[in-house]
Motif scaffolding. Structure first.
Motif, PDB file in Angstrom:
ATOM      1  N   GLN A   3     -11.249   4.661  -4.562  1.00 29.85           N
ATOM      2  CA  GLN A   3     -11.003   4.151  -5.917  1.00 29.85           C
ATOM      3  C   GLN A   3      -9.973   3.027  -5.870  1.00 29.85           C
ATOM      4  OE1 GLN A   3      -9.536   7.660  -7.758  1.00 29.85           O
ATOM      5  NE2 GLN A   3      -7.598   7.618  -6.780  1.00 29.85           N
ATOM      6  N   ASN A   4      -9.232   2.938  -4.785  1.00 34.79           N
ATOM      7  CA  ASN A   4      -8.217   1.895  -4.682  1.00 34.79           C
ATOM      8  C   ASN A   4      -8.834   0.633  -4.104  1.00 34.79           C
ATOM      9  OD1 ASN A   4      -6.459   3.905  -5.414  1.00 34.79           O
ATOM     10  ND2 ASN A   4      -5.941   4.430  -3.335  1.00 34.79           N
ATOM     11  N   LYS A   5      -8.208  -0.483  -4.455  1.00 32.74           N
ATOM     12  CA  LYS A   5      -8.676  -1.753  -3.906  1.00 32.74           C
ATOM     13  C   LYS A   5      -8.388  -1.800  -2.401  1.00 32.74           C
ATOM     14  CE  LYS A   5      -6.902  -5.978  -4.917  1.00 32.74           C
ATOM     15  NZ  LYS A   5      -6.455  -7.068  -5.750  1.00 32.74           N
ATOM     16  N   PHE A   6      -7.301  -1.139  -2.003  1.00 32.45           N
ATOM     17  CA  PHE A   6      -6.902  -1.155  -0.595  1.00 32.45           C
ATOM     18  C   PHE A   6      -7.241   0.160   0.086  1.00 32.45           C
ATOM     19  CE2 PHE A   6      -4.549  -4.619  -2.255  1.00 32.45           C
ATOM     20  CZ  PHE A   6      -4.505  -5.520  -1.202  1.00 32.45           C
ATOM     21  N   LYS A   7      -7.799   0.056   1.273  1.00 30.68           N
ATOM     22  CA  LYS A   7      -8.011   1.241   2.102  1.00 30.68           C
ATOM     23  C   LYS A   7      -6.858   1.302   3.090  1.00 30.68           C
ATOM     24  CE  LYS A   7     -12.987   1.872   1.961  1.00 30.68           C
ATOM     25  NZ  LYS A   7     -14.193   2.091   2.755  1.00 30.68           N
ATOM     26  N   LEU A   8      -5.961   2.246   2.866  1.00 28.02           N
ATOM     27  CA  LEU A   8      -4.851   2.415   3.797  1.00 28.02           C
ATOM     28  C   LEU A   8      -5.245   3.472   4.821  1.00 28.02           C
ATOM     29  CD1 LEU A   8      -1.704   2.267   1.478  1.00 28.02           C
ATOM     30  CD2 LEU A   8      -2.940   0.405   2.594  1.00 28.02           C
ATOM     31  N   VAL A   9      -5.107   3.111   6.088  1.00 27.83           N
ATOM     32  CA  VAL A   9      -5.454   4.012   7.187  1.00 27.83           C
ATOM     33  C   VAL A   9      -4.163   4.409   7.886  1.00 27.83           C
ATOM     34  CG1 VAL A   9      -6.812   4.279   9.302  1.00 27.83           C
ATOM     35  CG2 VAL A   9      -7.652   2.775   7.467  1.00 27.83           C
ATOM     36  N   GLU A  10      -3.776   5.666   7.739  1.00 31.49           N
ATOM     37  CA  GLU A  10      -2.559   6.158   8.383  1.00 31.49           C
ATOM     38  C   GLU A  10      -2.931   6.627   9.796  1.00 31.49           C
ATOM     39  OE1 GLU A  10       1.204   7.450   9.330  1.00 31.49           O
ATOM     40  OE2 GLU A  10       0.645   6.158   7.650  1.00 31.49           O
ATOM     41  N   ILE A 257       3.358   0.038   2.032  1.00 41.22           N
ATOM     42  CA  ILE A 257       3.407   0.601   0.672  1.00 41.22           C
ATOM     43  C   ILE A 257       4.369  -0.206  -0.201  1.00 41.22           C
ATOM     44  CG2 ILE A 257       4.120   2.620  -0.697  1.00 41.22           C
ATOM     45  CD1 ILE A 257       3.177   4.394   1.654  1.00 41.22           C
ATOM     46  N   GLY A 258       5.561  -0.484   0.340  1.00 41.82           N
ATOM     47  CA  GLY A 258       6.573  -1.238  -0.412  1.00 41.82           C
ATOM     48  C   GLY A 258       6.078  -2.630  -0.780  1.00 41.82           C
ATOM     49  N   PHE A 259       5.439  -3.287   0.182  1.00 40.96           N
ATOM     50  CA  PHE A 259       4.925  -4.641  -0.058  1.00 40.96           C
ATOM     51  C   PHE A 259       3.853  -4.635  -1.147  1.00 40.96           C
ATOM     52  CE2 PHE A 259       1.861  -8.019   0.599  1.00 40.96           C
ATOM     53  CZ  PHE A 259       2.662  -9.139   0.728  1.00 40.96           C
ATOM     54  N   LEU A 260       2.885  -3.708  -1.018  1.00 41.39           N
ATOM     55  CA  LEU A 260       1.780  -3.674  -1.984  1.00 41.39           C
ATOM     56  C   LEU A 260       2.260  -3.247  -3.371  1.00 41.39           C
ATOM     57  CD1 LEU A 260      -1.094  -2.217   0.253  1.00 41.39           C
ATOM     58  CD2 LEU A 260      -0.808  -4.586  -0.497  1.00 41.39           C
ATOM     59  N   ASN A 261       3.211  -2.309  -3.412  1.00 40.24           N
ATOM     60  CA  ASN A 261       3.793  -1.928  -4.708  1.00 40.24           C
ATOM     61  C   ASN A 261       4.451  -3.126  -5.376  1.00 40.24           C
ATOM     62  OD1 ASN A 261       3.046   0.761  -4.829  1.00 40.24           O
ATOM     63  ND2 ASN A 261       4.898   1.516  -3.823  1.00 40.24           N
ATOM     64  N   ALA A 262       5.173  -3.917  -4.578  1.00 43.88           N
ATOM     65  CA  ALA A 262       5.869  -5.093  -5.120  1.00 43.88           C
ATOM     66  C   ALA A 262       4.876  -6.119  -5.662  1.00 43.88           C
ATOM     67  CB  ALA A 262       6.755  -5.720  -4.046  1.00 43.88           C
ATOM     68  N   LYS A 263       3.655  -6.110  -5.115  1.00 45.45           N
ATOM     69  CA  LYS A 263       2.615  -7.024  -5.600  1.00 45.45           C
ATOM     70  C   LYS A 263       1.871  -6.435  -6.799  1.00 45.45           C
ATOM     71  CE  LYS A 263       2.885 -10.342  -2.498  1.00 45.45           C
ATOM     72  NZ  LYS A 263       3.329 -11.687  -2.875  1.00 45.45           N
ATOM     73  N   GLY A 264       2.274  -5.236  -7.225  1.00 40.92           N
ATOM     74  CA  GLY A 264       1.649  -4.618  -8.392  1.00 40.92           C
ATOM     75  C   GLY A 264       0.318  -3.936  -8.095  1.00 40.92           C
ATOM     76  N   GLU A 265       0.051  -3.674  -6.808  1.00 42.24           N
ATOM     77  CA  GLU A 265      -1.209  -3.008  -6.454  1.00 42.24           C
ATOM     78  C   GLU A 265      -1.096  -1.508  -6.746  1.00 42.24           C
ATOM     79  OE1 GLU A 265      -3.738  -4.713  -5.727  1.00 42.24           O
ATOM     80  OE2 GLU A 265      -2.999  -6.609  -4.899  1.00 42.24           O
ATOM     81  N   GLN A 266      -2.171  -0.923  -7.283  1.00 40.09           N
ATOM     82  CA  GLN A 266      -2.204   0.514  -7.577  1.00 40.09           C
ATOM     83  C   GLN A 266      -2.642   1.274  -6.319  1.00 40.09           C
ATOM     84  OE1 GLN A 266      -1.317   2.055 -10.563  1.00 40.09           O
ATOM     85  NE2 GLN A 266      -0.564   0.002 -10.992  1.00 40.09           N
ATOM     86  N   LEU A 267      -1.767   2.099  -5.765  1.00 38.89           N
ATOM     87  CA  LEU A 267      -2.111   2.797  -4.520  1.00 38.89           C
ATOM     88  C   LEU A 267      -2.415   4.281  -4.734  1.00 38.89           C
ATOM     89  CD1 LEU A 267       0.517   1.151  -2.133  1.00 38.89           C
ATOM     90  CD2 LEU A 267      -1.866   0.495  -2.507  1.00 38.89           C
ATOM     91  N   ASN A 268      -1.963   4.840  -5.854  1.00 38.08           N
ATOM     92  CA  ASN A 268      -2.247   6.252  -6.191  1.00 38.08           C
ATOM     93  C   ASN A 268      -1.895   7.218  -5.057  1.00 38.08           C
ATOM     94  OD1 ASN A 268      -3.420   5.343  -8.652  1.00 38.08           O
ATOM     95  ND2 ASN A 268      -5.304   4.861  -7.553  1.00 38.08           N
TER      96      ASN A 268
END
Length: 286
Positions: A3-10, A257-268
C-alpha cells in the motif's frame, strides 16, 4: 503491491551473516519476529547457502520454523547462491522471494558463488522456472553494479546490458547492488533513471553499502532517481563477508526512514516495534 509508495526491504540476513560469533537461533528468531511487526514490505531474513561459506546462516530453516507470520503483511526473502540452495528454499511455503546475487564482475562471481557469470545465468534461468512452478518470485541483485575492486571492466553500458539480459529472461525484480561501497551520488543518478525508464515492466531496486558519512547523500541520490525499492539494515550493520571492509556496511534503515519521513512520504511503520528491535539488536551486534 504494497500500500506504500516505497517498498522498504529490511536486511537482517545481510547484517548478521559476517558476524564472527554464532547468534543463537532463539535470539535470531526473536529479533526477526520483532522486525516482522514493524511493517516493512519485505524481510531478507536468511539464506540457503553452504554453511562452510556462511556459518552464521546454517540455521535458516530452524529460524524460519520459529517465525510468527500470523499478523504481518511483510514478505520473506531468502538468498540462494546455486541450484541446491534454490531447491532447499522453494520447499518452504512461507518464503515469498528467492534472491540471487548475479555479479557483473567475473572475479567476484567466482569468489561469491564459486561459478562463472555464464554458469550463474543458467542458474538464474533454472531458478526462474522453479519459482514459477512453486509460486515464488525471483529477485536478482546486480552485484558489483557500481564498479569493483578487481579491475574487471565496468561502465554504465555493461550494467544496462546485463539488466537487459536478465529482464528478457523473465526477471521482474532487479536490485542494483553496491557490494563494496564504490557507488557515488553521480553514479546512482546516472544509472538508476536509465534502468527505471527503460525497464518499465520490472521493479528496479537499490541495495547500497556505504560508510556512515556517505549514507545520506546516497539515499538522497536514489530518491531523486525515482527508486521505490530500497534495501537497508537496522543501524547499518553488516556488509559482504566475501568482500570484507569493516567500514563499509549497509545503509542504515533509520536513516532511510528519517529521510523519507522528512520528504513527507507515508511509510505506515510501527515505530514502537522498531524501537524494540533497536534495543534487542544490541544483544546480537553488541
Amino acid at each position: 503491491m504494497s500500500q506504500n509508495k516505497f517498498k522498504l526491504v529490511e536486511c537482517p540476513r545481510d547484517a548478521m551473516q559476517g558476524l564472527h560469533d554464532f547468534v543463537p537461533t532463539e535470539l535470531k528468531s526473536g529479533y526477526l519476529n520483532l522486525l516482522l511487526q514493524v511493517g516493512f514490505d519485505t524481510l531478507d531474513f536468511g539464506s540457503f547457502v553452504s554453511p562452510k561459506a556462511i556459518p552464521q546462516m546454517a540455521d535458516t530453516a530452524e529460524v524460519l520454523a520459529k517465525l510468527d507470520l500470523s499478523n504481518t503483511k511483510t514478505k520473506l526473502l531468502a538468498i540462494v547462491a546455486n541450484l541446491r540452495g534454490v531447491e532447499a528454499a522453494i520447499k518452504h511455503q512461507e518464503i515469498n522471494y528467492l534472491g540471487f546475487p548475479f555479479s557483473i564482475s567475473e572475479t567476484f562471481q567466482q569468489r561469491n558463488t564459486n561459478s562463472s557469470i555464464a554458469q550463474s545465468l543458467s542458474t538464474v534461468e533454472e531458478m526462474l522456472s522453479l519459482c514459477i512452478k512453486n509460486n515464488k518470485e525471483a529477485v536478482v541483485y546486480l552485484s558489483m553494479g557500481f564498479g569493483n575492486p578487481y579491475g574487471d571492466e565496468w561502465n554504465y553500458e555493461i550494467v544496462e546490458q546485463w539488466a537487459d539480459v536478465l529482464v528478457s529472461k523473465g526477471v521482474k525484480i532487479l536490485s542494483l547492488a553496491d557490494t563494496v561501497g564504490v557507488s557515488t551520488p553521480e553514479k546512482i543518478e546516472n544509472i538508476l533513471p536509465r534502468l527505471i525508464s527503460r525497464f518499465t515492466h520490472a521493479e528496479i531496486g537499490i541495495h547500497l553499502h556505504s560508510t556512515p558519512d556517505e549514507r545520506f547523500e546516497k539515499i538522497e541520490a536514489a530518491y531523486r532517481s525515482g527508486v521505490k525499492r530500497i534495501d537497508s539494515a537496522l543501524k547499518g550493520f553488516g556488509g559482504c563477508p566475501m568482500a570484507a571492509d569493516d567500514l563499509t556496511g549497509n545503509i542504515a534503515t533509520e536513516d532511510v526512514i528519517g529521510f523519507l519521513n522528512a520528504k513527507g512520504e507515508q511509510l505506515n511503520l510501527n515505530m514502537d516495534k522498531w524501537n524494540e528491535a533497536m534495543v534487542l539488536s544490541e544483544k546480537i551486534f553488541g
